[in-house]
Scaffold this active site. Sequence first.
Site, PDB file in Angstrom:
ATOM      1  N   ARG A  16     -25.265 -63.233 -68.836  1.00  0.00           N
ATOM      2  CA  ARG A  16     -25.478 -64.595 -68.354  1.00  0.00           C
ATOM      3  C   ARG A  16     -25.371 -64.607 -66.837  1.00  0.00           C
ATOM      4  NH1 ARG A  16     -27.678 -65.519 -72.310  1.00  0.00           N
ATOM      5  NH2 ARG A  16     -27.119 -66.901 -74.026  1.00  0.00           N
TER       6      ARG A  16
ATOM      7  N   HIS B 288     -35.414 -63.756 -67.540  1.00  0.00           N
ATOM      8  CA  HIS B 288     -34.654 -63.988 -68.779  1.00  0.00           C
ATOM      9  C   HIS B 288     -35.511 -63.676 -70.019  1.00  0.00           C
ATOM     10  CE1 HIS B 288     -31.010 -66.342 -70.523  1.00  0.00           C
ATOM     11  NE2 HIS B 288     -31.429 -65.399 -71.364  1.00  0.00           N
TER      12      HIS B 288
HETATM   13  P1  NDP Z   1     -20.682 -60.112 -79.247  1.00  0.00           P
HETATM   14  O1  NDP Z   1     -19.877 -61.353 -79.396  1.00  0.00           O
HETATM   15  O2  NDP Z   1     -21.116 -59.404 -80.490  1.00  0.00           O
HETATM   16  O3  NDP Z   1     -19.879 -59.046 -78.370  1.00  0.00           O
HETATM   17  C1  NDP Z   1     -19.107 -59.393 -77.267  1.00  0.00           C
HETATM   18  C2  NDP Z   1     -18.349 -58.156 -76.774  1.00  0.00           C
HETATM   19  O4  NDP Z   1     -17.734 -58.474 -75.531  1.00  0.00           O
HETATM   20  C3  NDP Z   1     -17.252 -57.687 -77.715  1.00  0.00           C
HETATM   21  O5  NDP Z   1     -17.214 -56.299 -77.757  1.00  0.00           O
HETATM   22  C4  NDP Z   1     -15.967 -58.220 -77.046  1.00  0.00           C
HETATM   23  O6  NDP Z   1     -14.808 -57.415 -77.286  1.00  0.00           O
HETATM   24  C5  NDP Z   1     -16.341 -58.108 -75.585  1.00  0.00           C
HETATM   25  N1  NDP Z   1     -15.574 -59.046 -74.752  1.00  0.00           N
HETATM   26  C6  NDP Z   1     -15.544 -60.397 -74.802  1.00  0.00           C
HETATM   27  N2  NDP Z   1     -14.723 -60.888 -73.870  1.00  0.00           N
HETATM   28  C7  NDP Z   1     -14.207 -59.817 -73.204  1.00  0.00           C
HETATM   29  C8  NDP Z   1     -13.296 -59.672 -72.123  1.00  0.00           C
HETATM   30  N3  NDP Z   1     -12.744 -60.727 -71.518  1.00  0.00           N
HETATM   31  N4  NDP Z   1     -12.996 -58.415 -71.709  1.00  0.00           N
HETATM   32  C9  NDP Z   1     -13.527 -57.342 -72.327  1.00  0.00           C
HETATM   33  N5  NDP Z   1     -14.407 -57.415 -73.351  1.00  0.00           N
HETATM   34  C10 NDP Z   1     -14.735 -58.642 -73.783  1.00  0.00           C
HETATM   35  O7  NDP Z   1     -21.945 -60.497 -78.350  1.00  0.00           O
HETATM   36  P2  NDP Z   1     -23.436 -59.903 -78.399  1.00  0.00           P
HETATM   37  O8  NDP Z   1     -23.375 -58.435 -78.219  1.00  0.00           O
HETATM   38  O9  NDP Z   1     -24.167 -60.424 -79.580  1.00  0.00           O
HETATM   39  O10 NDP Z   1     -24.093 -60.630 -77.131  1.00  0.00           O
HETATM   40  C11 NDP Z   1     -23.542 -60.508 -75.833  1.00  0.00           C
HETATM   41  C12 NDP Z   1     -24.198 -61.518 -74.873  1.00  0.00           C
HETATM   42  O11 NDP Z   1     -25.519 -61.135 -74.537  1.00  0.00           O
HETATM   43  C13 NDP Z   1     -24.401 -62.929 -75.449  1.00  0.00           C
HETATM   44  O12 NDP Z   1     -23.211 -63.683 -75.400  1.00  0.00           O
HETATM   45  C14 NDP Z   1     -25.470 -63.499 -74.566  1.00  0.00           C
HETATM   46  O13 NDP Z   1     -24.887 -64.186 -73.482  1.00  0.00           O
HETATM   47  C15 NDP Z   1     -26.210 -62.266 -74.028  1.00  0.00           C
HETATM   48  N6  NDP Z   1     -27.617 -62.244 -74.459  1.00  0.00           N
HETATM   49  C16 NDP Z   1     -28.603 -62.226 -73.509  1.00  0.00           C
HETATM   50  C17 NDP Z   1     -29.944 -62.195 -73.862  1.00  0.00           C
HETATM   51  C18 NDP Z   1     -31.027 -62.099 -72.835  1.00  0.00           C
HETATM   52  O14 NDP Z   1     -32.223 -62.208 -73.166  1.00  0.00           O
HETATM   53  N7  NDP Z   1     -30.736 -61.843 -71.568  1.00  0.00           N
HETATM   54  C19 NDP Z   1     -30.349 -62.221 -75.278  1.00  0.00           C
HETATM   55  C20 NDP Z   1     -29.240 -62.184 -76.204  1.00  0.00           C
HETATM   56  C21 NDP Z   1     -27.921 -62.221 -75.799  1.00  0.00           C
HETATM   57  P3  NDP Z   1     -14.151 -57.278 -78.764  1.00  0.00           P
HETATM   58  O15 NDP Z   1     -15.222 -56.631 -79.618  1.00  0.00           O
HETATM   59  O16 NDP Z   1     -12.991 -56.387 -78.563  1.00  0.00           O
HETATM   60  O17 NDP Z   1     -13.843 -58.679 -79.198  1.00  0.00           O
END
Ligand code: NDP
Length: 313
Positions: A228, A276
Amino acid sequence: MAIVLIAPKKNNLKYWQEKLREEASRQGEEVPVWVWPEVPEPEKIKMAVVWKHPHQSLYQFPELRLVSSMGAGVDHIMQDKNMPSHWQITRIVDEQLTRSMSNYLLAAVLGYHKRMEEYPLLQQQNKWGYSDEPERPIRIGILGMGTLGTDIARKLVALGFPVSGYSHSRKEVPGVRSFAGQPELLDFLQQVNVLICLLPLTSETRGFLNLQLFKNCRKGTFLINVARGEHLVEDDLLQALEKGYIGTALLDVFQKEPLPEVHPFWNHPSILITPHIASVTQPDAAIPQIIANYLRMMAGEKLQNQVDRQKEY
Ligand code: NDP
């Protein structure tokens, strides 16, 4: 009972409306689907399917129980801090969306590894440009090892690259070195020279990509932000590029989208921009799981791809 679609910035809502109705019927229920603001019986709405909705729009539905994002991210929903605790939140997790993100990242990483950006410039000057070092050595770091981070990590491991992953909790992904939590962030950054951001946007991760983090990166790191725009402190990136902490940045997401015409990123020699498009939700892939969740919610069953309200993702 009925579903409302609220996504004023999307232009294919008629298609979503029709397909949601068809899918509900296919799964055995006739469910009215309305496109906000044309909602004849607001008291019948049980589920809202949203993308960047005006937050107030949800509060006119007294029986609302479930809010589904139309994409993988839910930051646009979670930013509303007044939502009642009984509203459940879900998001899209879909193979096609995941594959599409991984393909974008593979194109970016392999292109960087093979210096592909250099050849069109040489060609314009009729220059052969043979080099004994046609490959940049790369060590990849992935911020966020969730659905998307894990998929690209596995694919990069399969291609033989060293890969590290950073997440809240420790991960066991074959071939990927796992770093968990803030105390391990510095070590993680020191391992890598290609840094991919796939974190969800939360109160904790807003502004995560800032000057302090860039200072701790290996000099000349290639930054890719596909998460984001609000993860990145944009002025800090300009400083980090000037100082050489970051060598190049590929950005798919921005604080303000579309990126304003006068923004300094457009003409920066070390910034690559895509609008995007890293991975876009395909309605046909998302709709079956949205309807399945509607039916589960109505039956009082556990939902798929539910968001943890505390964690915000
Ligand atoms: P998930 O919710 O599956 O994964 C999030 C990951 O981030 C998890 O491994 C989590 O850790 C980790 N995480 C969250 N907060 C923290 C923190 N403070 N410190 C360290 N690690 C953290 O998300 P997705 O993989 O499905 O998607 C990720 C993002 O990609 C979406 O939220 C979206 O914003 C973006 N996106 C962008 C697109 C684009 O076209 N540019 C398209 C689709 C998505 P843990 O596993 O330990 O909880």
